[in-house]
Write a protein that holds these residues in place. Structure first.
Motif, PDB file in Angstrom:
ATOM      1  N   ASP A 126      47.734  68.210  41.104  1.00 55.42           N
ATOM      2  CA  ASP A 126      47.799  68.937  39.840  1.00 55.42           C
ATOM      3  C   ASP A 126      48.299  70.341  40.150  1.00 55.42           C
ATOM      4  O   ASP A 126      47.544  71.197  40.627  1.00 55.42           O
ATOM      5  N   ALA A 127      49.591  70.577  39.895  1.00 54.67           N
ATOM      6  CA  ALA A 127      50.190  71.854  40.253  1.00 54.67           C
ATOM      7  C   ALA A 127      49.634  73.003  39.417  1.00 54.67           C
ATOM      8  O   ALA A 127      49.455  74.114  39.911  1.00 54.67           O
ATOM      9  N   LYS A 128      49.369  72.733  38.147  1.00 55.46           N
ATOM     10  CA  LYS A 128      48.869  73.792  37.273  1.00 55.46           C
ATOM     11  C   LYS A 128      47.510  74.290  37.745  1.00 55.46           C
ATOM     12  O   LYS A 128      47.242  75.494  37.761  1.00 55.46           O
ATOM     13  N   LYS A 165      53.206  74.095  47.382  1.00 62.64           N
ATOM     14  CA  LYS A 165      54.134  74.584  46.364  1.00 62.64           C
ATOM     15  C   LYS A 165      55.451  75.073  46.970  1.00 62.64           C
ATOM     16  O   LYS A 165      56.065  76.032  46.488  1.00 62.64           O
ATOM     17  N   GLU A 172      54.293  68.190  37.483  1.00 62.73           N
ATOM     18  CA  GLU A 172      53.128  69.063  37.359  1.00 62.73           C
ATOM     19  C   GLU A 172      51.838  68.325  37.699  1.00 62.73           C
ATOM     20  O   GLU A 172      50.918  68.896  38.279  1.00 62.73           O
ATOM     21  N   LYS A 173      51.785  67.052  37.340  1.00 61.56           N
ATOM     22  CA  LYS A 173      50.616  66.236  37.685  1.00 61.56           C
ATOM     23  C   LYS A 173      51.126  64.850  38.069  1.00 61.56           C
ATOM     24  O   LYS A 173      51.767  64.171  37.260  1.00 61.56           O
TER      25      LYS A 173
END
Length: 347
Positions: free
Chosen positions: A7-9, A47, A53-54
């Protein structure tokens, strides 16, 4: 089912419970048997490499077909398979030129395990044209190595068959450096040196019993100068480290007419300084290598089959260690420390 999701966010990698996918038109569901952790996965969670994003990670995996969707031909449930996670759109200029790895609509922009849910899960849904049956000689664990091997085969094709008396240097003894070493040996090359700062990884090259030297980069630097480059330099250098200072240093070790293969994945914003005069005066070739356009079939049917009973037989000698999915944090920690060359999840 359980899966490892990035989960990048939230900047979190976690073990999650998600629904089992079902096969749509032209798709199959694979019950995953083995899934490898790639250096690209580490770049994603740091990153340093683009991804959805997920997304459920895992672009190197093998398994057994569990479900077949409408319109799928050539497969039956129970087939042992591996997956090519990359494909082009088939309708753009790059695809028409057989450069699907540069496709602006597909290629790395739609890769399974990077932009679409991948194989670090109990089940994964995959378009059938991206699935390859494994020959009987190739085990399911070896099948999970077919994707990185197919990328190396792309690099080999770009290298264009150097002469067998070439002096060859491999930078880095992670799993990619290890696999490049075995492929060079498989193809008859004997004058190969591996540069690696970590003693444990150097010992791993020695344990392969290929007859190759594994040395610290400082040792190489001490023995090579502009005055003796004809004798001590290299005809081929393959970077498997993705480490810009090592790449910059090694570039001056190329002999006249030599080739430098940039295989390791560097962070996109990193830069190196090299001499244009050196490229001109030595007639050097710099070769890039981006994923695996049209090399998976030859990998599965030829390379993996030919190496399955020898170089790929003993995973412990290759530095590959098996983990349960729940042990993902320990797997990544050991990989980052260099205690192993590759982590692989066994379901």
């Amino acid at each position: 089912m359980q899966a490892i999701q990035w989960d990048a966010k939230a900047d979190v990698l976690s073990l999650v419970n998600v629904p089992v996918p079902t096969a749509g038109h032209g798709q199959v569901v694979i019950k995953v048997a083995y899934a490898g952790v790639c250096g690209t996965d580490l770049h994603i969670i740091q990153k340093e490499f683009p991804a959805a994003e997920k997304v459920i990670l895992g672009h190197e995996f093998s398994g057994v077909i569990e479900e077949i969707g409408p319109g799928v031909k050539g497969f039956t449930t129970g087939d042992r398979v591996c997956v090519d996670p990359n494909r082009g759109c088939g309708n753009c200029r790059e695809c028409f030129k057989a450069q699907t790895n540069h496709c602006q609509n597909g290629g790395l922009r739609t890769t399974i395990g990077i932009f679409r849910n991948g194989g670090m899960a109990n089940f994964c849904v995959v378009p059938s044209e991206m699935v390859h049956q494994l020959p009987v000689e190739v085990t399911l664990p070896q099948g999970a190595l077919c994707e990185p091997l197919s990328c190396i085969l792309r690099g080999w094709e770009n290298l264009n068959n150097p002469s067998l008396d070439s002096r060859i240097l491999i930078l880095g003894a992670g799993i990619i450096g290890v696999l490049w070493s075995t492929i060079f040996h498989h193809k008859g090359y004997r004058n190969v040196t591996v540069s690696e700062p970590a003693e444990g990884r150097r010992n791993r090259i020695s344990a392969l019993e290929l007859g190759y030297q594994a040395v610290h980069p400082d040792e190489l630097k001490a023995n090579i100068s502009d005055e003796n480059i004809r004798e001590t330099g290299y005809d081929v250098i393959v970077d498997c480290s993705g480490f810009p200072p090592a790449i910059e240093q090694a570039f001056s070790w190329l002999r006249s007419g030599a080739t430098f293969v940039q295989f390791g994945c560097c962070p996109p914003k990193e830069k190196i300084s090299i001499s244009p005069f050196e490229i001109f005066s030595k007639e050097l070739k710099i070769v890039g290598c981006l994923i695996n356009p049209f090399t998976m079939v030859n990998t599965v049917e030829g390379l993996a089959r030919g190496m399955a009973g020898s170089y790929l037989k003993d995973f412990s000698r290759l530095g590959i260690k098996m983990f349960r999915l729940q042990e993902y944090q320990e797997a990544i920690a050991q990989l980052k420390k260099g205690e192993i060359s590759k982590a692989m999840f066994e379901f």
